[in-house]
Scaffold this active site. Structure first.
Site, PDB file in Angstrom:
ATOM      1  N   THR A   1     110.835  49.158 -73.147  1.00  0.00           N
ATOM      2  CA  THR A   1     109.222  49.205 -72.201  1.00  0.00           C
ATOM      3  C   THR A   1     109.143  50.036 -70.494  1.00  0.00           C
ATOM      4  O   THR A   1     108.442  50.552 -70.313  1.00  0.00           O
ATOM      5  CB  THR A   1     109.102  47.988 -71.438  1.00  0.00           C
ATOM      6  OG1 THR A   1     109.237  47.388 -73.032  1.00  0.00           O
ATOM      7  CG2 THR A   1     107.902  47.658 -71.204  1.00  0.00           C
TER       8      THR A   1
ATOM      9  N   LYS B   1     119.009  42.789 -64.768  1.00  0.00           N
ATOM     10  CA  LYS B   1     119.500  42.541 -63.975  1.00  0.00           C
ATOM     11  C   LYS B   1     119.804  41.372 -64.596  1.00  0.00           C
ATOM     12  O   LYS B   1     121.078  40.502 -63.511  1.00  0.00           O
ATOM     13  CB  LYS B   1     118.227  41.121 -62.906  1.00  0.00           C
ATOM     14  CG  LYS B   1     118.002  40.380 -64.633  1.00  0.00           C
ATOM     15  CD  LYS B   1     115.801  41.308 -64.188  1.00  0.00           C
ATOM     16  CE  LYS B   1     115.303  41.098 -66.035  1.00  0.00           C
ATOM     17  NZ  LYS B   1     113.942  42.320 -66.217  1.00  0.00           N
TER      18      LYS B   1
ATOM     19  N   ILE C   1     107.247  45.577 -57.423  1.00  0.00           N
ATOM     20  CA  ILE C   1     107.261  45.407 -55.958  1.00  0.00           C
ATOM     21  C   ILE C   1     108.302  45.750 -55.614  1.00  0.00           C
ATOM     22  O   ILE C   1     109.457  45.089 -55.130  1.00  0.00           O
ATOM     23  CB  ILE C   1     106.811  43.820 -55.655  1.00  0.00           C
ATOM     24  CG1 ILE C   1     105.784  43.225 -56.858  1.00  0.00           C
ATOM     25  CG2 ILE C   1     106.460  42.914 -54.328  1.00  0.00           C
ATOM     26  CD1 ILE C   1     106.300  41.373 -57.126  1.00  0.00           C
TER      27      ILE C   1
ATOM     28  N   GLY D   1     102.025  38.442 -75.694  1.00  0.00           N
ATOM     29  CA  GLY D   1     103.168  39.123 -75.901  1.00  0.00           C
ATOM     30  C   GLY D   1     103.403  38.738 -74.663  1.00  0.00           C
ATOM     31  O   GLY D   1     104.872  40.023 -73.381  1.00  0.00           O
TER      32      GLY D   1
ATOM     33  N   LYS E   1     117.610  37.242 -61.160  1.00  0.00           N
ATOM     34  CA  LYS E   1     117.353  38.008 -59.795  1.00  0.00           C
ATOM     35  C   LYS E   1     117.403  37.245 -58.609  1.00  0.00           C
ATOM     36  O   LYS E   1     117.539  37.928 -57.776  1.00  0.00           O
ATOM     37  CB  LYS E   1     115.376  37.648 -59.798  1.00  0.00           C
ATOM     38  CG  LYS E   1     115.268  38.483 -61.600  1.00  0.00           C
ATOM     39  CD  LYS E   1     113.705  37.887 -62.100  1.00  0.00           C
ATOM     40  CE  LYS E   1     113.176  39.476 -63.144  1.00  0.00           C
ATOM     41  NZ  LYS E   1     111.982  38.631 -63.423  1.00  0.00           N
TER      42      LYS E   1
ATOM     43  N   GLY F   1     106.482  44.456 -67.050  1.00  0.00           N
ATOM     44  CA  GLY F   1     105.176  45.708 -67.024  1.00  0.00           C
ATOM     45  C   GLY F   1     105.559  47.352 -67.358  1.00  0.00           C
ATOM     46  O   GLY F   1     106.727  47.186 -66.517  1.00  0.00           O
TER      47      GLY F   1
END
Lengths: 429, 429
Positions: free
Chosen positions: A11, A103, A134, A185, A203, A300
């Protein structure tokens, strides 16, 4: 020309490749940098099929990337501990800079990797490892660098936030919301890492290292999941003016560090309580800047690729200009972990009790014995079973005391086992 | 050691000085950099009094900072166009790097300054010029660099946002809210720049240059203020599911740029509608990353100082490491401004009409003549004066048409002049 090699065309690898190729001239225009993906390593043909990528770029052997002298920056996007760790070590030893979104690897083996990076005067970029697109790593490391950071809240896992949002908005059960997330998903077949707080803890450990300069280990983070949250808890939260989130919380009180990932109630007036669905956000309080909030898509293909590309460009500037400094994590001396059970916050509690006289007096007596005082209590409507839910808010209570009290109450004959307690995080407002 | 000279010991200058001195060892620990304020220029004794700053550091003559060979970085914090412009030019010509919080200067003369910076291989840091302590410049310039940015919303002026929040929460008039803001020190005696959108437009011009690579001029930005917003508009907005904000909006639609600062209605579900009081926020949409939101204190001594210090540290890294590259604005070719009046959004309109038959039919007839269709209409309760407010929402309408229609309606005998129209910004949701 700066050469990039990507290991892993899943991905995030696909998003990264797409941005670097689609926006090649935009990046050149904005930065003056020519950045070229010269090799992509992927072993699974299903990850290659249907993607517009020249066959000549692809190799099944990651070593071909590590050994390629045209490659300045190696992008590791296969995830997991091995062989990702080995690839990164080899890349660094060959003086290649590394970008990763991994991570789990950084949380478990980050220190060793950064040490090797330092020995080789290379940097490891990891903007993509927390909160997808971000730019929160940059914000904490560079933007808030003049601050002593004291407090952070994070909604760091889109899957669990989607499930809780669905439960809150549609009043459905955890199981139904999870199924819905899986259909869309947003959740994996085995969702354990997401819903039990492990992914968020990975994280959080990265954020804590950066913000508090403290080498926290995964075992230092108190973890709890959302699977035992029930619609009644979500409704009760709303009545009291709160919303339930799987919340990462980290505090640095004069060098005493606290870090946890657990469901918690946040005031509806807190900006973090408005972070819905698959969105992520981090709320950081610095002693000089006050609170800052960073919000966006936490996962994503292209959002996370956007973060990978920001690291590549940052490094490309320095490589092109033969820059001789790298930013590596630094740890402060004298800090230590606060024991998780010593944490003290107000709590939400829910008991399921037989509907008969004296129940409330017995419960509140046990709470009082454990130095817990009640600030609000409501008894929900009678149920046919003869059991009723009793919902309470407490004043600040030490977690150790609260657990003991809950266990004692669970042993009462007229209480159904499995009493629920949820932290209330006022959120530094 | 990196030497810093500060020109101007006002609010931001004091915050900057305080952070650099109080956190000197923290900064050294986190970055390895020794940063020292070696001189401070201030002519007003009232700005010096009571501040813990060695008299030997202070000079009344800014030239002593510009000529001081110990100083690597000049921090300009006096505001205004002159002499700030001259100081910065002189600093750059002496190969000193510059940090400034001066949005008016950057908006009006930024291009010339960046040109001179480039000639001297120096950089101008301006993180503090937009949104105080929020690292939004860094986020757009570095964090989202892999994106084509298409849309931005900004709440860029804390004073006007405080006033609108006060009007919304307490139902008070604009005048009362302004007076309250002045009493609390959130608004200046002459609040024109804040409430008429000039300050926000200065900041928007900086964001547009950065995000769209377009050299926008102040005259290109459509500006409107909040002084004619009435409580009834705020209430009506709420009824329709919106909140009124002084909103900076910028769009880049295939190279056609739109930029405005005006009161606008935002859906209550939009994260920007929850930015209250003196807080600032910027919402940026990138083609790859999707929406990002950055939120925090947009003004104040130490929050803004925090941004100044982040620039100083960034530059200090590069100066120390004899870095030979600087980041300067780049402009894309072929972009141009969309004419403000060609902008097309849904509108909120309010008319004050005599309460008699046929009024609505006449108004809607005029709107129809101007190709404006109505999506909702409510007539508020009768007033003793015989006039009633009529509130409408329209479908998308071109601003030019809307203005003409409003003027025509204002000429009707049974309409009180001064009809109100407010843009509705759906916010890219």
């Amino acid at each position: 020309m700066i050469g990039v090699g990507i290991i892993g065309l899943g991905t995030v690898g696909t998003g990264t490749y797409r941005i670097l190729t689609e926006h090649k001239s935009l990046i050149k225009e904005k930065t003056g940098l020519g950045i070229e993906v010269v090799r992509v390593a992927e072993i699974d043909p299903r990850n290659i099929k249907g993607k517009q990528i020249a066959g000549s770029l692809i190799t099944g052997n990651a070593l071909e990337i590590l050994n390629d002298t045209r490659i300045d920056i190696v992008v590791e996007l296969i995830g997991g501990i091995r062989p990702a760790y080995d690839y990164i070590v080899q890349a660094l030893r060959k003086k290649k800079w590394v970008v990763t979104a991994n991570k789990a690897l950084l949380a478990e083996r980050g220190d060793k990797l950064f040490e090797i990076a330092g020995q080789n005067q290379c940097e490891i970029g990891f903007e993509a490892s927390v909160c997808g697109g971000i730019p929160v790593i940059r914000a904490i490391r560079d933007g808030l660098i003049g601050n002593r950071i004291t407090y952070m809240l994070g909604i760091l896992n889109g899957t669990s936030n989607y499930i809780l949002t669905k439960m809150t908005d549609d009043g459905v059960s955890f199981q139904d919301a999870l199924r819905n997330a899986q259909q869309l998903g947003f959740a994996e077949k085995d969702p354990t890492f997401d819903i039990e707080g492990v992914d968020a803890a990975h994280k959080l450990s990265i954020l804590v290292r950066l913000a508090f300069s403290y080498p926290i280990r995964m075992a230092d983070i108190t973890k709890g999941g959302i699977s035992n949250i029930e619609p009644i808890d979500i409704d009760s939260a709303k009545e009291f003016g709160y919303r339930i989130k799987l919340l990462a919380v980290a505090k640095d009180e004069g060098g005493l560090i606290e870090a946890r990932v657990e469901p918690a109630m946040l005031p509806l007036t807190h900006p973090m309580s408005n972070v819905h669905g698959v969105y992520n956000a981090v709320y950081v309080v610095g002693d000089k800047v006050g609170p800052n909030l960073f919000y966006g898509r936490g996962a994503g293909s292209e959002p996370t690729g956007s973060a990978v590309v920001s690291d590549i460009i940052d490094m490309a500037h320095r490589i092109k200009n033969k820059n001789n400094f790298v930013k590596l994590p630094v740890y402060a001396r004298g800090k230590k972990m606060k024991k998780g059970e010593n944490s003290s916050v107000p709590y939400y509690m829910r008991f399921t009790a037989q509907d008969r006289p004296g129940v409330l007096s017995k419960i509140s007596g046990i709470l009082a014995q454990h130095k817990i005082s009640i600030s609000a209590v409501t008894q929900k409507g009678r149920k046919e079973t003869g059991y009723v839910p009793i919902v309470m808010l407490t004043h600040e209570a030490v977690e150790r005391d609260l657990k003991k009290a809950a266990a004692a109450i669970d042993r009462l004959s007229f209480i159904r086992r499995g009493s629920v307690y949820i932290r209330i995080e006022e959120g530094g407002l």
